[in-house]
Design a protein around this motif. Structure first.
Motif, PDB file in Angstrom:
ATOM      1  N   HIS A 189      29.176  -1.810-118.930  1.00 57.04           N
ATOM      2  CA  HIS A 189      29.479  -2.858-119.909  1.00 57.04           C
ATOM      3  C   HIS A 189      28.232  -3.320-120.655  1.00 57.04           C
ATOM      4  N   VAL A 190      27.056  -3.208-120.030  1.00 54.46           N
ATOM      5  CA  VAL A 190      25.807  -3.532-120.729  1.00 54.46           C
ATOM      6  C   VAL A 190      25.502  -2.459-121.771  1.00 54.46           C
ATOM      7  N   LEU A 191      25.672  -1.200-121.393  1.00 54.92           N
ATOM      8  CA  LEU A 191      25.455  -0.100-122.332  1.00 54.92           C
ATOM      9  C   LEU A 191      26.409  -0.218-123.520  1.00 54.92           C
ATOM     10  N   ILE A 206      18.218  -8.166-122.930  1.00 60.02           N
ATOM     11  CA  ILE A 206      17.497  -9.061-122.029  1.00 60.02           C
ATOM     12  C   ILE A 206      18.420 -10.219-121.678  1.00 60.02           C
ATOM     13  N   GLY A 207      18.529 -10.504-120.400  1.00 57.09           N
ATOM     14  CA  GLY A 207      19.450 -11.536-119.940  1.00 57.09           C
ATOM     15  C   GLY A 207      18.823 -12.916-119.969  1.00 57.09           C
ATOM     16  N   ALA A 208      19.681 -13.929-120.073  1.00 60.42           N
ATOM     17  CA  ALA A 208      19.208 -15.305-119.963  1.00 60.42           C
ATOM     18  C   ALA A 208      18.700 -15.537-118.544  1.00 60.42           C
ATOM     19  N   PRO A 209      17.646 -16.314-118.377  1.00 59.65           N
ATOM     20  CA  PRO A 209      17.140 -16.550-117.018  1.00 59.65           C
ATOM     21  C   PRO A 209      18.137 -17.350-116.197  1.00 59.65           C
ATOM     22  N   PRO A 210      18.258 -17.021-114.913  1.00 59.91           N
ATOM     23  CA  PRO A 210      19.174 -17.809-114.076  1.00 59.91           C
ATOM     24  C   PRO A 210      18.634 -19.219-113.875  1.00 59.91           C
ATOM     25  N   PRO A 211      19.496 -20.209-113.801  1.00 56.01           N
ATOM     26  CA  PRO A 211      19.028 -21.584-113.568  1.00 56.01           C
ATOM     27  C   PRO A 211      18.246 -21.672-112.262  1.00 56.01           C
ATOM     28  N   LEU A 231      29.058  -9.715-123.165  1.00 56.81           N
ATOM     29  CA  LEU A 231      28.541  -9.995-121.823  1.00 56.81           C
ATOM     30  C   LEU A 231      28.742 -11.450-121.403  1.00 56.81           C
ATOM     31  N   GLY A 232      29.439 -12.211-122.225  1.00 50.33           N
ATOM     32  CA  GLY A 232      29.821 -13.557-121.839  1.00 50.33           C
ATOM     33  C   GLY A 232      28.849 -14.631-122.300  1.00 50.33           C
ATOM     34  N   SER A 245      25.567 -20.814-124.759  1.00 46.69           N
ATOM     35  CA  SER A 245      24.577 -19.807-125.151  1.00 46.69           C
ATOM     36  C   SER A 245      24.946 -18.461-124.540  1.00 46.69           C
ATOM     37  N   PRO A 246      24.527 -17.360-125.169  1.00 42.97           N
ATOM     38  CA  PRO A 246      24.889 -16.033-124.643  1.00 42.97           C
ATOM     39  C   PRO A 246      24.190 -15.736-123.325  1.00 42.97           C
TER      40      PRO A 246
END
Length: 254
Positions: free
Chosen positions: A41-43, A156-161, A219-220, A226-227
């Motif tokens: 799903h990322v690809l 690049i993913g958002a940083p986890p809280p 990717l939600g 925010s993405p």
């Protein structure tokens, strides 16, 4: 976490006590049955973003591993595509399971064996293998092998809280790796924290790229709207064109 065909705990331990290159040579036959392979799903999300930027001619998957990103390039590039990695084992696996027409090249991402040959570079999940002091050379090489107007794209993913379980799991993993590398040689460089969007944008800009972002809505989104992930789009300016730019790769395939 791992499929039944994946590596055993003992095999993972042996890999973790090896160098990065040898460790991936050992893991290669079972790599695609681990969570380390970039999910489909990322690809797919990156492919959709690239369709809005292309079409492209020649493409390169940087640190390609077993070739998960090659199908992305094959869909958005009209010319030949290539994958480069320093692990002979990963390249052998990629070659075995990918249709003909892909150039698989063994090489160091910090000293790429190409000239100014590509219109698109992609990379998936590789940046944790580079120390902060190595990333300027990595991005300089990406810039060098792109034609003017070419693009270097990666998710690049958002940083986890900080209060999340994911953050503490990643922090724990990175801490264990730092201790391991302090007491054991050769080092195995793999860190999950410390390379986020601000660092990526700043370092790519210093390398000469013009940086923009594309949301990956597939990717939600996070609770604040925010993405969860974005595609970093680093473009080599046309002003960078040189009179003797090379037109084709000069590397030999592995």
């Amino acid at each position: 976490m791992f499929e039944p065909q994946g590596p055993t705990l003992r095999e993972l331990a042996v890999q973790a006590l090896s160098s990065v290159e040898h460790g991936y040579d050992l893991l290669a036959p079972k790599f695609d049955h681990t969570p380390f392979r970039t999910p489909g799903h990322v690809l797919d999300a990156v492919t959709q973003a690239l369709h809005t930027l292309g079409p492209f001619e020649r493409g390169l998957d940087l640190c390609c591993g077993t070739g998960a990103g090659i199908d992305v390039l094959r869909e958005v590039c009209r010319g030949r595509v290539a994958g480069v990695d320093f692990s002979a084992g990963m390249l052998d696996r990629a070659r075995r399971q990918t249709p003909e027409g892909v150039a698989w090249v063994r090489g160091d991402a910090l000293a790429l064996p190409f000239g100014e040959a590509f219109d698109l570079l992609v990379s998936f999940g590789a940046f944790g293998h580079f120390l902060p002091r190595e990333r300027p050379a990595l991005f300089a090489e990406a810039y060098r092998v792109l034609r003017p107007g070419g693009r270097f794209v990666f998710p690049i993913g958002a940083p986890p809280p900080v209060r999340s379980r994911a953050y503490w799991m990643l922090l724990g993993f990175d801490s264990v790796m730092r201790v391991r590398n302090a007491v054991w040689r050769p080092p195995f460089v793999m860190y999950y924290l410390g390379f986020g969007l601000p660092e990526a944008s700043a370092e790519l800009t210093r390398a000469g790229f013009e940086v923009t972002l594309r949301d990956l809505p597939e990717l939600g989104r996070r609770p604040d709207g925010s993405p969860r992930a974005r595609a970093v789009v680093a473009t080599k300016p046309h002003a960078a064109e040189t009179p003797h730019a090379r037109e084709t790769p000069h590397a030999q395939e592995s």
